[in-house]
Design a protein around this motif. Structure first.
Motif: not given
Length: 412
Positions: A128-147, A167-176
């Motif tokens: 569940q640890v991701h970087c965001l560089r590729t289309l595959a990365d984006s899909r993997a992160i999107a799959a984990g975003l839920a309210p 992530a905040a728009k998707a209803g997640c609790k987000v910490t940066v």
């Protein structure tokens, strides 16, 4: 170097590589073009990966891909996708592929881009640890975003804040978590970083400055992160947005000069005359910044990819890119051009409270940089001022009721 090559191999089937291939054909090149990419997809634009695609992963924007597959066949551009270029055989003028194949070419354009940085900390290899560089990365992160899901984003740069907003728009609790004392410190001043900080916090994002990550906790899945001071933050997913490293190993191993990327001249040529480079990997001279720089943005990728192709075909025009980037975070469209970090005078046009303003950065009276928030027309005028080295009237520039076109005219 004066003769027209019969074949060109482009390593990197990304935006820079795609534009290089396109430009070769558009400028009348009739020889063989090979476009080699590690990803299984043809060239696409990366900005939607951290925005639209995270929220709507099944609604692929029509504009995401540069072209469909049929286009490459029609243009006689040979795609080699899902395969890595493993070695440059310069004496033999060959590109060796990881699958055992070889491609011969008279000229090579390196558009190898960059690799997302990962952190060598406990737990960093959890699924569940991701970087965001590729289309595959984006899909993997999107799959984990839920309210209700808890997402920790490491890094308060452009990508980190875009992911946080999505992530905040998707209803997640987000910490940066951002180790620096401010946000987006590589590209904006503390004043703008502080503005973004307040905007994110107003949307419910928990931003912690001066705070790094020490470990990711969990046996088989992410459960929490531990910060540098020992604080534990619950997490279902961690996204690392701590920058990219230039993918210059292929060039370096071949003896091509590198230093924070592949060193190129004003014509995209490397230290080896037959080899060119463009995009995120290219360390290039820049007249607007007064030195060398790697530009990691869409505009530079496409324009330098095209410039490298034109140089191969004999163009003598130098590539002189005005540094530019943009980012969308919540309802904010932020654009910046030129040098927005070094100025002896800063002029604010409008108010930060309005969330629609522009900032002009002057050095000895000349506009060197401009940043706009929800003011795209001001950006167009600001770019003209920078490129024409104009010295506008500061008082008029600060007046949001003044006409920037008239200010440009008066300063010309």
């Amino acid at each position: 170097m004066s003769e027209t090559p019969k074949s060109v191999a482009i390593i990197g089937a990304n935006l820079a590589g795609g534009w290089a291939a396109d430009t070769l054909r558009q400028k009348g090149f009739e020889g063989d073009i090979f476009l080699i990419g590690e990803e299984p997809d043809p060239p696409y634009e990366r900005p939607p990966l951290s925005k639209d695609l995270l929220l709507h992963p099944d609604a692929m924007p029509k504009t995401l891909f540069l072209h469909d597959l049929d286009y490459y066949a029609q243009q006689r551009i040979t795609l080699q996708l899902g395969v890595r270029a493993s070695k440059l055989d310069l004496p033999g003028r060959r590109v060796e592929l990881a699958n055992g194949g070889q491609i011969s070419a008279d000229r090579i354009i390196l558009c190898t881009g960059g690799d997302a940085r990962r952190l060598s900390i406990p737990g960093s290899e959890l699924p569940q640890v991701h970087c965001l560089r590729t289309l595959a990365d984006s899909r993997a992160i999107a799959a984990g975003l839920a309210p209700g899901k808890s997402v920790v984003v490491v890094g308060g740069g452009v990508i980190g804040l875009e992911v946080a907003a999505s992530a905040a728009k998707a209803g997640c609790k987000v910490t940066v978590l951002e180790a620096a004392p401010g946000l987006m410190t590589r590209v904006v001043t503390p004043e703008i970083g502080n503005f973004l900080l307040h905007c994110h916090r107003a949307e419910g994002v928990d931003i912690r400055l001066g705070q790094g990550i020490a470990a990711i906790l969990g046996a088989r899945a992410v459960q929490a992160v531990e910060t540098g001071d020992g604080t534990r933050i619950d997490a279902d997913m961690v996204v690392l947005g701590v920058g990219i490293d230039p993918a210059d190993a292929l060039a370096r191993d071949a003896g091509i000069a590198t230093d924070n990327g592949v060193i190129v001249d004003a014509h995209c040529r490397t230290s080896v005359a037959e080899i060119f480079a463009a995009g995120d990997v290219a360390n290039q001279p820049n007249p607007y910044l007064g030195g060398r720089v790697r530009l990691e943005n869409v505009q530079n990728a496409q324009n330098q990819g095209a410039a490298a192709a034109e140089a191969i075909l004999g163009s003598t025009a130098p590539f002189e890119e005005l540094p530019y980037f943009w980012t969308d975070q919540f309802d904010l469209n932020v654009q910046a051009a030129g040098d927005t970090l070094h100025a002896d005078q800063t002029i604010l046009r409008g108010t930060l409270e309005s969330r629609a303003f522009s900032v002009f950065y002057l050095d000895q009276g000349a506009v060197k940089g401009v940043l706009t928030v929800n003011q795209p027309k001001d950006m167009a005028h600001g770019r003209r001022m920078i490129m024409r080295h104009l010295r506008p009237d500061p008082a008029a520039l600060a007046d949001p009721g003044s006409d920037l076109r008239q200010i440009i005219k008066a300063a010309s």
